[in-house]
Enzyme design. Structure first.
Site, PDB file in Angstrom:
ATOM      1  N   TYR A  70       0.856  -1.180  -0.065  1.00 29.23           N
ATOM      2  CA  TYR A  70       0.004   0.013   0.035  1.00 29.23           C
ATOM      3  C   TYR A  70       0.790   1.345  -0.109  1.00 29.23           C
ATOM      4  O   TYR A  70       1.809   1.559   0.525  1.00 29.23           O
ATOM      5  CB  TYR A  70      -0.872  -0.181   1.147  1.00 29.23           C
ATOM      6  CG  TYR A  70      -1.844   1.087   1.408  1.00 29.23           C
ATOM      7  CD1 TYR A  70      -2.989   1.332   0.717  1.00 29.23           C
ATOM      8  CD2 TYR A  70      -1.444   2.473   1.985  1.00 29.23           C
ATOM      9  CE1 TYR A  70      -3.939   2.452   1.058  1.00 29.23           C
ATOM     10  CE2 TYR A  70      -1.993   3.379   2.113  1.00 29.23           C
ATOM     11  CZ  TYR A  70      -3.565   3.520   1.524  1.00 29.23           C
ATOM     12  OH  TYR A  70      -3.968   4.791   1.509  1.00 29.23           O
ATOM     13  N   GLU A 127      -3.210   7.812  -4.022  1.00 30.60           N
ATOM     14  CA  GLU A 127      -3.312   6.262  -3.331  1.00 30.60           C
ATOM     15  C   GLU A 127      -3.150   5.322  -4.441  1.00 30.60           C
ATOM     16  O   GLU A 127      -3.921   5.238  -5.393  1.00 30.60           O
ATOM     17  CB  GLU A 127      -4.904   6.423  -2.512  1.00 30.60           C
ATOM     18  CG  GLU A 127      -4.801   5.074  -1.688  1.00 30.60           C
ATOM     19  CD  GLU A 127      -6.084   4.980  -0.975  1.00 30.60           C
ATOM     20  OE1 GLU A 127      -6.090   4.401   0.179  1.00 30.60           O
ATOM     21  OE2 GLU A 127      -7.221   5.008  -1.604  1.00 30.60           O
TER      22      GLU A 127
END
Length: 401
Positions: A113, A201
């Protein structure tokens, strides 16, 4: 989304090869021209919301992201296009899928992530990294809080090799080259700054079997205040994915956010708008929106505000709360009366309905007595209030009756 992948590619960031399509014919053409040798492809529904993979279409089809054999891509895309996808971020109403994104299936050996956001505490960009990815950051934070690494960046100095190395250490890639990974992080930061992002993101940022660090799926948010200098980005905006009330408000230069309540609010000034919403709740009502028409609201803007409020089926009462500071109350009152009359004409012509919802008006400030007299003599069925508390109470009572 497709536009995000193109933007990242321009900055030298590794992304899967892909193409956005809006019809089954375009799907067929893309398979022949872009993916002639691929045995499997990823089909992703394109909506401005997360949780697509676990979403469900209202036609019963499960999942907004599928990995399928090339011969099944048309069938899968056909079940998505034009259908409403409901995810945990869309609400029960869901969003229409007008496009799907076809991309190559990568052989991923590790998923992580990565995100860059603006952080109030450090007053600058903050990079978040976690060596586990592929699921929501909320779940990661709950299950693996110790694995989340945060690296604040000095906005004046920019990202350093040391900063980028800390991020890569947080990602803990298993096969990707460390030096190449550091360069990818620096390129992502460059994109974030140069494109006026508020959020970048990547979930997952992944390693492939050929030792590449790839942005497998991404979400980018941009600062609306930068629209004047990022026209090439904002021209990609898809209004069909947004609340039509908010689109109409933006065109009229109104600050509007739709909510789920029943009392429509029209206020000048963001602080006063927030206070109005709070006091409506205090009296047992629920605001239908946040609507700030600004300190120098023109009659035209007030008209557009009325149109937006009165065309919302959920709105059962309207509360107008205006403070006449820069503008005078008599001028504002005239604007409200004319706006209400034009809204009546608009409703009759467009929706063939009358203005049946009660309208409560509270004025305060310069020339307030003249303003109240204009409202009283207008012949409109307007309910006047003495102060904000009285206005909220009358709006809730009007809603009940």
């Amino acid at each position: 989304m497709k536009s995000g992948a193109d933007l990242m590619s321009k900055y030298g960031i590794n992304v899967p090869k892909g193409v956005a399509v809006s019809s089954v014919d375009e799907v067929r053409k893309a398979i022949q021209e872009v993916f002639p040798n691929e045995s499997e492809l990823v089909v992703k529904s394109q909506i401005l919301a997360g949780g697509r993979g676990l979403g469900k279409f209202k036609n019963g089809f499960e999942g907004g992201v599928h990995i399928v054999k090339a011969c099944k891509v048309e069938e899968t895309a056909g079940k998505m296009l034009g259908q409403i996808l409901v995810t945990k971020q869309t609400g029960p109403q869901g969003k229409v899928v007008s496009k799907v994104y076809l991309c190559e299936k990568l052989s991923l050996v590790n998923e992580m992530y990565f995100a860059i956001m603006l952080d109030r505490q450090t007053a600058g960009p903050l990079i978040i990294a976690c060596k586990k990815g592929g699921t929501s950051i909320e779940d990661l934070a709950e299950k693996f809080p110790d694995l989340i690494i945060k690296v604040p960046i000095d906005v004046f100095r920019g990202i350093t090799d040391e900063d980028a190395a800390k991020v890569v250490d947080g990602l803990a890639p298993k096969v990707a080259d460390r030096k190449d990974s550091i360069e990818q992080v620096k390129k992502l930061y460059k994109l974030f700054c140069e494109c006026d992002c508020t959020l970048l993101e990547i979930n997952p940022i992944a390693e492939t079997s050929d030792n590449q660090l790839v942005a497998a799926d991404a979400k980018l948010n941009f600062d609306d205040n930068a629209a004047f200098r990022r026209k090439e980005i904002f021209n990609l905006r898809d209004p069909t994915q947004e609340d039509p009330r908010e689109v109409a408000a933006a065109k009229a230069d109104l600050n509007y956010i739709g909510l789920d309540g029943e009392i429509g609010c029209m206020v000048n000034g963001a602080g006063l708008a927030m206070a109005t919403m709070d006091i409506i709740k205090l009296h047992g009502g629920t605001p239908a929106n946040f609507l700030d028409v600004g300190g120098n609201a023109s009659e035209g803007q007030v008209v557009e505000a009325f149109k937006i409020l009165t065309s919302d089926d959920k709105v059962k009462a309207i509360l107008v709360n205006i403070f006449g500071g820069i503008m005078k109350c008599d001028v504002i009152a005239s604007g409200i009366v004319n706006a209400a009359k034009q809204a009546l004409i608009f409703l009759d012509l467009v929706y063939k309905v009358a203005l049946k919802v009660p309208v409560v008006v509270r004025l305060e400030g310069t020339n307030v007595d003249q303003g109240k007299r204009i409202l009283k003599e207008s012949g409109m069925a307007l309910i006047t209030a003495e102060d904000l508390d009285d206005a909220a109470e009358k709006a809730v009572k009007a809603l009940a009756s």
